[in-house]
Motif scaffolding. Structure first.
Motif, PDB file in Angstrom:
ATOM      1  N   ASP A  56      82.226  46.197  17.333  1.00  0.00           N
ATOM      2  CA  ASP A  56      82.955  47.204  17.524  1.00  0.00           C
ATOM      3  C   ASP A  56      81.800  48.686  17.132  1.00  0.00           C
ATOM      4  O   ASP A  56      82.800  49.878  17.241  1.00  0.00           O
ATOM      5  CB  ASP A  56      84.110  46.581  15.803  1.00  0.00           C
ATOM      6  N   GLU A  57      80.970  48.161  16.811  1.00  0.00           N
ATOM      7  CA  GLU A  57      79.700  49.448  16.673  1.00  0.00           C
ATOM      8  C   GLU A  57      79.629  50.260  18.066  1.00  0.00           C
ATOM      9  O   GLU A  57      79.644  49.769  19.365  1.00  0.00           O
ATOM     10  CB  GLU A  57      79.193  48.921  16.400  1.00  0.00           C
ATOM     11  N   ARG A  58      79.845  51.621  17.993  1.00  0.00           N
ATOM     12  CA  ARG A  58      79.302  52.779  18.851  1.00  0.00           C
ATOM     13  C   ARG A  58      78.293  53.373  18.298  1.00  0.00           C
ATOM     14  O   ARG A  58      77.947  53.958  18.852  1.00  0.00           O
ATOM     15  CB  ARG A  58      80.589  53.659  18.544  1.00  0.00           C
ATOM     16  N   ALA A  59      76.953  52.965  18.514  1.00  0.00           N
ATOM     17  CA  ALA A  59      75.814  53.351  18.087  1.00  0.00           C
ATOM     18  C   ALA A  59      75.498  53.610  19.797  1.00  0.00           C
ATOM     19  O   ALA A  59      75.392  52.839  20.750  1.00  0.00           O
ATOM     20  CB  ALA A  59      75.000  52.692  17.163  1.00  0.00           C
ATOM     21  N   PRO A  60      74.214  54.159  19.370  1.00  0.00           N
ATOM     22  CA  PRO A  60      73.714  54.528  20.880  1.00  0.00           C
ATOM     23  C   PRO A  60      72.647  52.957  21.519  1.00  0.00           C
ATOM     24  O   PRO A  60      72.297  52.686  19.987  1.00  0.00           O
ATOM     25  CB  PRO A  60      72.552  55.556  21.037  1.00  0.00           C
ATOM     26  N   LEU A  61      72.749  52.884  22.693  1.00  0.00           N
ATOM     27  CA  LEU A  61      71.547  51.593  22.542  1.00  0.00           C
ATOM     28  C   LEU A  61      70.016  51.294  22.237  1.00  0.00           C
ATOM     29  O   LEU A  61      69.624  50.885  21.606  1.00  0.00           O
ATOM     30  CB  LEU A  61      71.532  51.565  24.229  1.00  0.00           C
ATOM     31  N   LEU A  62      69.439  53.063  22.385  1.00  0.00           N
ATOM     32  CA  LEU A  62      68.377  53.018  21.929  1.00  0.00           C
ATOM     33  C   LEU A  62      67.165  53.320  21.531  1.00  0.00           C
ATOM     34  O   LEU A  62      66.643  52.030  20.990  1.00  0.00           O
ATOM     35  CB  LEU A  62      67.722  54.297  23.429  1.00  0.00           C
ATOM     36  N   PRO A  63      68.159  53.768  19.462  1.00  0.00           N
ATOM     37  CA  PRO A  63      68.079  53.680  18.971  1.00  0.00           C
ATOM     38  C   PRO A  63      68.400  52.268  17.874  1.00  0.00           C
ATOM     39  O   PRO A  63      67.764  51.558  17.278  1.00  0.00           O
ATOM     40  CB  PRO A  63      69.241  54.939  17.567  1.00  0.00           C
ATOM     41  N   ARG A  64      69.249  51.358  18.759  1.00  0.00           N
ATOM     42  CA  ARG A  64      69.570  50.343  18.121  1.00  0.00           C
ATOM     43  C   ARG A  64      68.359  49.044  18.805  1.00  0.00           C
ATOM     44  O   ARG A  64      68.407  47.903  17.937  1.00  0.00           O
ATOM     45  CB  ARG A  64      70.502  49.733  18.821  1.00  0.00           C
ATOM     46  N   LEU A  65      67.696  49.388  19.902  1.00  0.00           N
ATOM     47  CA  LEU A  65      66.941  48.821  21.012  1.00  0.00           C
ATOM     48  C   LEU A  65      65.708  49.337  19.511  1.00  0.00           C
ATOM     49  O   LEU A  65      65.188  48.033  19.212  1.00  0.00           O
ATOM     50  CB  LEU A  65      66.367  48.746  21.849  1.00  0.00           C
ATOM     51  N   THR A  66      64.932  49.795  19.251  1.00  0.00           N
ATOM     52  CA  THR A  66      64.392  50.590  18.354  1.00  0.00           C
ATOM     53  C   THR A  66      64.594  49.489  17.437  1.00  0.00           C
ATOM     54  O   THR A  66      63.390  48.793  16.217  1.00  0.00           O
ATOM     55  CB  THR A  66      63.971  51.652  18.216  1.00  0.00           C
ATOM     56  N   GLU A  67      65.677  50.160  16.383  1.00  0.00           N
ATOM     57  CA  GLU A  67      65.961  48.953  15.084  1.00  0.00           C
ATOM     58  C   GLU A  67      65.776  47.734  15.407  1.00  0.00           C
ATOM     59  O   GLU A  67      65.211  46.762  14.647  1.00  0.00           O
ATOM     60  CB  GLU A  67      67.539  49.481  15.276  1.00  0.00           C
ATOM     61  N   GLN A  68      65.930  46.777  16.607  1.00  0.00           N
ATOM     62  CA  GLN A  68      66.088  45.595  16.620  1.00  0.00           C
ATOM     63  C   GLN A  68      64.891  44.434  16.952  1.00  0.00           C
ATOM     64  O   GLN A  68      64.304  43.369  16.543  1.00  0.00           O
ATOM     65  CB  GLN A  68      67.365  44.632  17.639  1.00  0.00           C
ATOM     66  N   THR A  69      64.004  45.739  17.673  1.00  0.00           N
ATOM     67  CA  THR A  69      62.403  45.008  18.140  1.00  0.00           C
ATOM     68  C   THR A  69      61.912  45.894  17.190  1.00  0.00           C
ATOM     69  O   THR A  69      60.464  45.351  17.356  1.00  0.00           O
ATOM     70  CB  THR A  69      62.553  45.602  19.384  1.00  0.00           C
ATOM     71  N   GLY A  70      61.555  47.247  16.547  1.00  0.00           N
ATOM     72  CA  GLY A  70      60.623  47.869  16.332  1.00  0.00           C
ATOM     73  C   GLY A  70      59.452  48.396  16.446  1.00  0.00           C
ATOM     74  O   GLY A  70      58.548  49.443  15.819  1.00  0.00           O
ATOM     75  N   ILE A  71      59.935  48.479  18.346  1.00  0.00           N
ATOM     76  CA  ILE A  71      59.039  49.609  18.888  1.00  0.00           C
ATOM     77  C   ILE A  71      59.972  49.982  19.681  1.00  0.00           C
ATOM     78  O   ILE A  71      61.111  49.977  20.078  1.00  0.00           O
ATOM     79  CB  ILE A  71      58.006  48.144  19.957  1.00  0.00           C
ATOM     80  N   SER A  72      59.847  51.371  20.305  1.00  0.00           N
ATOM     81  CA  SER A  72      60.208  52.252  20.934  1.00  0.00           C
ATOM     82  C   SER A  72      60.510  51.789  22.268  1.00  0.00           C
ATOM     83  O   SER A  72      59.612  50.419  22.934  1.00  0.00           O
ATOM     84  CB  SER A  72      59.645  53.437  20.858  1.00  0.00           C
ATOM     85  N   SER A  73      62.093  52.586  22.971  1.00  0.00           N
ATOM     86  CA  SER A  73      62.696  51.883  24.040  1.00  0.00           C
ATOM     87  C   SER A  73      60.931  52.218  25.104  1.00  0.00           C
ATOM     88  O   SER A  73      61.329  50.975  25.947  1.00  0.00           O
ATOM     89  CB  SER A  73      63.339  51.977  24.053  1.00  0.00           C
ATOM     90  N   GLY A  74      60.286  52.828  24.576  1.00  0.00           N
ATOM     91  CA  GLY A  74      59.847  53.267  25.953  1.00  0.00           C
ATOM     92  C   GLY A  74      58.167  52.121  25.817  1.00  0.00           C
ATOM     93  O   GLY A  74      58.181  51.345  27.134  1.00  0.00           O
ATOM     94  N   ARG A  75      57.929  52.115  24.405  1.00  0.00           N
ATOM     95  CA  ARG A  75      56.915  50.983  24.925  1.00  0.00           C
ATOM     96  C   ARG A  75      57.017  49.658  24.509  1.00  0.00           C
ATOM     97  O   ARG A  75      56.734  48.282  25.785  1.00  0.00           O
ATOM     98  CB  ARG A  75      56.482  50.448  23.473  1.00  0.00           C
ATOM     99  N   TYR A  76      58.842  49.098  24.643  1.00  0.00           N
ATOM    100  CA  TYR A  76      59.799  48.017  25.380  1.00  0.00           C
ATOM    101  C   TYR A  76      59.231  47.866  26.926  1.00  0.00           C
ATOM    102  O   TYR A  76      59.056  46.647  26.579  1.00  0.00           O
ATOM    103  CB  TYR A  76      60.883  47.980  24.670  1.00  0.00           C
ATOM    104  N   VAL A  77      59.894  49.140  27.111  1.00  0.00           N
ATOM    105  CA  VAL A  77      59.914  48.819  28.813  1.00  0.00           C
ATOM    106  C   VAL A  77      57.987  48.478  29.223  1.00  0.00           C
ATOM    107  O   VAL A  77      58.038  47.131  29.892  1.00  0.00           O
ATOM    108  CB  VAL A  77      60.117  49.808  29.432  1.00  0.00           C
ATOM    109  N   GLU A  78      57.139  49.026  28.464  1.00  0.00           N
ATOM    110  CA  GLU A  78      56.128  49.320  29.366  1.00  0.00           C
ATOM    111  C   GLU A  78      54.917  47.983  28.830  1.00  0.00           C
ATOM    112  O   GLU A  78      54.405  46.723  29.663  1.00  0.00           O
ATOM    113  CB  GLU A  78      55.523  50.450  28.449  1.00  0.00           C
ATOM    114  N   ARG A  79      55.784  47.681  27.731  1.00  0.00           N
ATOM    115  CA  ARG A  79      55.781  45.977  27.614  1.00  0.00           C
ATOM    116  C   ARG A  79      55.702  44.946  28.073  1.00  0.00           C
ATOM    117  O   ARG A  79      55.510  43.929  28.689  1.00  0.00           O
ATOM    118  CB  ARG A  79      55.721  45.586  25.714  1.00  0.00           C
ATOM    119  N   SER A  80      56.817  44.846  28.591  1.00  0.00           N
ATOM    120  CA  SER A  80      57.869  44.329  29.687  1.00  0.00           C
ATOM    121  C   SER A  80      56.441  44.442  31.097  1.00  0.00           C
ATOM    122  O   SER A  80      56.950  42.995  31.888  1.00  0.00           O
ATOM    123  CB  SER A  80      59.659  44.663  29.919  1.00  0.00           C
TER     124      SER A  80
END
Length: 130
Positions: A56-80
Motif C-alpha cells: 500500500d506504500e507509495r514510496a519511491p523504489l530507490l530510497p527503499r532499496l537504500t533503506e533495506q540494503t544499507g547501501i546506495s542503489s549505485g553501489r548495489y548495482v556495482e556490487r551485483s
C-alpha cells in the motif's frame, strides 16, 4: 521612391508558419473551438510512485532499496556486477575484457577498479586464488 526600385513587401500581422507548426496550430484552434482541452502534462513529483506489488506504500523504489540494503542503489548495482564478474572468472576462465563486458562493467579498467574497491585484489589474483 527612386525609379527602378521595387517596394518592400508589407509586413504580415503574424509570423509565417511552415509545415508541422501550421497544422499544429490549426488542430489546436479547432480543438479549442470544439471545447476539447488537452490535459496538463505531468509535473515532477506530483505523480505518486507505486510501491512493490501488494504494497500500500507509495514510496519511491530507490530510497527503499537504500533503506533495506544499507547501501546506495549505485553501489548495489556495482556490487551485483562485481559478483557476476567474479563468478565468470572462477567458472569460465575467460579474458578480463570479455568478463567485464558480460558482467556489465564495460571495460577491464572498470573491472580492475571495482575488484580493488570491493575485495582489495586484482581480478587476475582473484581468479587464481579460487
Amino acid at each position: 521612391m527612386r525609379p527602378g526600385r521595387v517596394p518592400a513587401p508589407a509586413r504580415r500581422a503574424e509570423p509565417v508558419q511552415h509545415g508541422h507548426a501550421r497544422h499544429h496550430h490549426a488542430r489546436r484552434a479547432a480543438a479549442a473551438a470544439a471545447g476539447v482541452h488537452r490535459r496538463e502534462p505531468h509535473r515532477g513529483s506530483q505523480r505518486p510512485h507505486p510501491g512493490p506489488p501488494g504494497s500500500d506504500e507509495r514510496a519511491p523504489l530507490l530510497p527503499r532499496l537504500t533503506e533495506q540494503t544499507g547501501i546506495s542503489s549505485g553501489r548495489y548495482v556495482e556490487r551485483s556486477r562485481a559478483d557476476a564478474a567474479r563468478r565468470l572468472l572462477e567458472v569460465t576462465g575467460q579474458p578480463l575484457d570479455a568478463v567485464a563486458r558480460q558482467s556489465g562493467l564495460g571495460a577491464p579498467e572498470t573491472l580492475y577498479r571495482v575488484f580493488r574497491r570491493h575485495w582489495r585484489i586484482s581480478p587476475g589474483a582473484g581468479s587464481k586464488r579460487r
